[in-house]
Design a protein around this motif. Sequence first.
Motif, short mmCIF file in Angstrom:
data_model
loop_
_atom_site.label_atom_id
_atom_site.label_comp_id
_atom_site.label_asym_id
_atom_site.label_seq_id
_atom_site.Cartn_x
_atom_site.Cartn_y
_atom_site.Cartn_z
N TRP A 92 50.95 -69.79 21.54
CA TRP A 92 52.17 -70.46 21.11
C TRP A 92 53.27 -70.21 22.12
O TRP A 92 53.34 -69.13 22.69
CB TRP A 92 52.65 -69.89 19.77
N TYR A 93 54.12 -71.23 22.34
CA TYR A 93 55.39 -71.01 23.02
C TYR A 93 56.45 -71.08 21.93
O TYR A 93 56.80 -72.16 21.49
CB TYR A 93 55.69 -72.12 24.04
N GLY A 94 56.92 -69.95 21.48
CA GLY A 94 57.82 -69.96 20.33
C GLY A 94 57.09 -70.51 19.13
O GLY A 94 56.05 -69.98 18.73
N ASP A 95 57.59 -71.61 18.57
CA ASP A 95 56.92 -72.23 17.42
C ASP A 95 55.87 -73.24 17.86
O ASP A 95 55.10 -73.74 17.05
CB ASP A 95 57.95 -72.97 16.55
N PHE A 96 55.89 -73.56 19.15
CA PHE A 96 55.06 -74.66 19.62
C PHE A 96 53.63 -74.17 19.90
O PHE A 96 53.41 -73.27 20.71
CB PHE A 96 55.70 -75.24 20.89
N HIS A 97 52.68 -74.76 19.21
CA HIS A 97 51.29 -74.34 19.29
C HIS A 97 50.63 -75.05 20.47
O HIS A 97 50.22 -76.20 20.35
CB HIS A 97 50.60 -74.72 17.98
N VAL A 98 50.55 -74.39 21.63
CA VAL A 98 50.05 -75.08 22.83
C VAL A 98 48.53 -75.14 22.87
O VAL A 98 47.96 -76.16 23.25
CB VAL A 98 50.45 -74.36 24.14
N LEU A 99 47.88 -74.03 22.58
CA LEU A 99 46.43 -74.00 22.63
C LEU A 99 45.90 -73.72 21.23
O LEU A 99 46.35 -72.79 20.57
CB LEU A 99 45.93 -72.91 23.59
N GLY A 144 43.24 -84.77 30.96
CA GLY A 144 43.94 -84.99 29.70
C GLY A 144 45.37 -85.37 29.99
O GLY A 144 45.85 -85.19 31.11
N PRO A 145 46.05 -85.90 28.98
CA PRO A 145 47.42 -86.36 29.20
C PRO A 145 48.36 -85.21 29.55
O PRO A 145 48.04 -84.05 29.30
CB PRO A 145 47.83 -86.98 27.85
N SER A 146 49.50 -85.57 30.09
CA SER A 146 50.50 -84.57 30.44
C SER A 146 50.96 -83.83 29.19
O SER A 146 51.16 -84.43 28.14
CB SER A 146 51.68 -85.27 31.10
N GLY A 147 51.07 -82.53 29.30
CA GLY A 147 51.53 -81.73 28.17
C GLY A 147 50.44 -81.36 27.21
O GLY A 147 50.71 -80.80 26.14
N SER A 148 49.19 -81.65 27.56
CA SER A 148 48.12 -81.38 26.61
C SER A 148 47.66 -79.92 26.66
O SER A 148 46.85 -79.50 25.84
CB SER A 148 46.94 -82.30 26.90
N GLY A 149 48.15 -79.16 27.61
CA GLY A 149 47.80 -77.73 27.63
C GLY A 149 46.74 -77.37 28.65
O GLY A 149 46.22 -76.25 28.63
N LYS A 150 46.44 -78.26 29.59
CA LYS A 150 45.41 -77.98 30.61
C LYS A 150 45.82 -76.79 31.48
O LYS A 150 45.05 -75.85 31.66
CB LYS A 150 45.20 -79.21 31.51
N SER A 151 47.05 -76.87 32.01
CA SER A 151 47.50 -75.79 32.88
C SER A 151 47.54 -74.48 32.09
O SER A 151 47.07 -73.45 32.57
CB SER A 151 48.91 -76.07 33.40
N THR A 152 48.09 -74.55 30.91
CA THR A 152 48.20 -73.34 30.10
C THR A 152 46.83 -72.71 29.91
O THR A 152 46.68 -71.50 30.02
CB THR A 152 48.83 -73.68 28.74
N MET A 153 45.83 -73.55 29.66
CA MET A 153 44.51 -72.99 29.40
C MET A 153 43.98 -72.26 30.64
O MET A 153 43.54 -71.12 30.54
CB MET A 153 43.52 -74.08 28.98
N ASP A 193 44.70 -76.03 39.76
CA ASP A 193 45.58 -76.74 38.82
C ASP A 193 46.21 -77.93 39.54
O ASP A 193 47.20 -77.79 40.24
CB ASP A 193 46.65 -75.79 38.29
N GLU A 194 45.64 -79.09 39.33
CA GLU A 194 46.11 -80.32 39.96
C GLU A 194 46.39 -80.12 41.45
O GLU A 194 47.51 -80.33 41.90
CB GLU A 194 47.36 -80.83 39.25
N PRO A 195 45.37 -79.74 42.20
CA PRO A 195 45.61 -79.39 43.61
C PRO A 195 46.02 -80.58 44.47
O PRO A 195 46.59 -80.38 45.53
CB PRO A 195 44.26 -78.84 44.07
#
Lengths: 448, 264
Positions: free
Chosen positions: B33-40, B57-66, B184-186
């Motif tokens: 989570w980022y604060g309340d936001f459930h990323v993964l 996956g679309p932007s903001g879908s959590g690929k980088s985070t993963m 990550d998106e090289p």
Amino acid sequence: MTMTHADESTSEAYVRDRMVEDAAPPSSSVGAIGWMRANLFSSIPNTILTLLGIYIVYLVVPPLIEFTLVNAVWEGEDRTACAQAHGACWPYVEAYFWTFIYGRYPDPERWRVNLTFFLFAIGLVPLLVPQMPFKREGLIYMLAFFPVAALILLTGGDFTYAGFFLPMPEGELRFWIEFLLVAAAVTGGIYLLTREAGGNAKGTALSILAGFGVLAALFFVASIDFGLVEVETPLWGGLLVTLVIAVTGIAASLPIGIALALGRRSNLPIVRLISVIFIEFWRGVPLITVLFMSSVMLPLFLPEGITFDKLLRALIGVALFASAYMAEVVRGGLQAIGKGQYEGAMALGLRYWQMMSKIILPQALTLVIPGIVNTFIGLFKDTTLVLIIGLFDLLGIIQSSYTDPNWASPTQSHTGYLVAALIFWVFCFSMSRYSIYMERRLDTGHKR
Amino acid sequence: MSESTGAAAAVSEPPRLKISDEIAIEMVGVNKWYGDFHVLKDIDLTVKRGERIVICGPSGSGKSTMIRCINRLEEHQRGNIVVDGIELTDDLKRIDEIRREVGMVFQHFNLFPHLTILENCTLAPIWVRKMPKKEAEDIAMHYLERVKIPEQALKYPGQLSGGQQQRVAIARSLCMNPRIMLFDEPTSALDPEMIKEVLDVMVGLAEEGMTMLCVTHEMGFARQVANRVIFMDYGQIIEQNEPELFFDNPQHDRTKLFLSQILH
Ligand SMILES: Nc1ncnc2c1ncn2[C@@H]1O[C@H](COP(=O)(O)OP(=O)(O)OP(=O)(O)O)[C@@H](O)[C@H]1O
Ligand SMILES: [Mg+2]
């Protein structure tokens, strides 16, 4: 675009058959006249500014030359020579010159000051000139050998320690037992603190212990009798005091400032809190107050009979004061370094201190060289404030010479202040130029 | 910030779980989570050694985070991640050990601008692997030759083109001799004509059997080298399959929509 255009362009098809060779770049300025036209008279506002500048130079420079050269008195033995003067009284400066440099440092011992200056210069040059080899040796010399040598040369060494608080007879033994106790307490405290905060407690404690070891060695060396006459700090004065305070302040404020800046951005709440309190305390009080407190208040808190050297107190006050400013300058640099640099370093497996010392700090410090040197210059000039606690720095000694009836004359103080201004300006301007040189040198063209 | 010294690392090796030498990365029920936001959300992923995985996956879908969770650039709050037999916990020694074995290449290169290309490459081997300088330089030159820019070794990153910088970044990671590489998106910060030179290097790596996790939208690359393509959305793995099946016969509606958008 119309059809005709398109047709024309196709009919003018062109294929290069010979490549153009590289040529030298054009020279940017065409003689003095060209330079003046481009830089001084390129537009009407520019021309006005140029003329205004010339007028100001005309207002300032001729009177200055008149005062320092044309109307100046060059020869003389005492005040009678300058009594009627409308210009600078140079014989007075000549008579007082060495006092300006050494203060009341006894004549036969002045070679020790000279030797100290010399040792400083030969240590500094290799550090400042990038092309010179032996950087590491130079640094060790400046940080380890020179301070000890300077301390012993200037004071005479042969310190005796009485100790402070243990209920036992005064003497070296008491002092060393107390030293061990303090070292153990501080190291233990920090060990527990870092362990609590999840840091590397053992490593931190070891480095603190090493610090105390260095301190002990310093105390020991300072207590050796080298057969030098003791010169008490109240006798020091002039440029010597200015340089001692400025150099100590500069040398201490940079590392302490960096540590505070890192501390303020640390993830450990205790470290962050201590750094913030320290910085905000020292930034919040005027330097004059710090100096007053150190000379008037501190003795009230110390046990009876214990005196702390006045110069030493001023040194500590100035150094800590400058450190707080330095910390904020460095923090500004740290903030300018993007997250990507941290991530790049971490992804390679660098540890915190490796990342900071190899990646983040070199970039952050390069960015804030102007701010760092600004703080140095401010510190250098602030040393004049020690006058108010009875230390005679360069300006103080010049001012105190005005009371000498032998040289009282209408232009004595003008001349004195002019000399003070000139000496300060030379030092500050050199620092400024050096910083510009370093900025250029360290620029690797990565600004995006 | 956290810190630890080299002396301590040698004393107690983090325990290597004996799952299987075949498995490079294992993520089980990972949540963040980022604060309340459930990323993964409940990410389960097993990467075998030598496997090459493309994540899209679309932007903001959590690929980088993963993938950043794998080398602890981001911290996960629930679930387990085991990398190279070492479970990721708060233990700094384990994090250090994992980062030594896992190379990472970023979208914006993250080269160190105050160091030359060669110094960029030798820094970590010298300070992290405690390698002699000469040896580190030889290795660095070897990898710079592999990415075809040995002649730039003494320049600064600011003097190189984007594609060259990214190849240096890859060489820099390889100098640590990693067992796993994360990308990550090289290529997404590069101009089209530079993308190929970077992809060529990556294809070469793949052919040598490097374990690779690659966030990218280069579908040609995915078809060419990936064993598996993973589609993420809303912090979850929506679909994963072999590249041919994934591209030619996507199952989930969201995957279909996404593919139709990026393939026009
Ligand atoms: N430090 C952060 N704090 C708060 N939210 C964040 C943070 N980093 C990322 N997010 C959010 O988490 C979500 C996932 O981010 P992530 O960078 O993993 O996406 P992504 O799939 O890599 O997207 P992109 O293709 O744009 O790179 C995004 O909605 C982003 O806004
Ligand atoms: Mg991303």
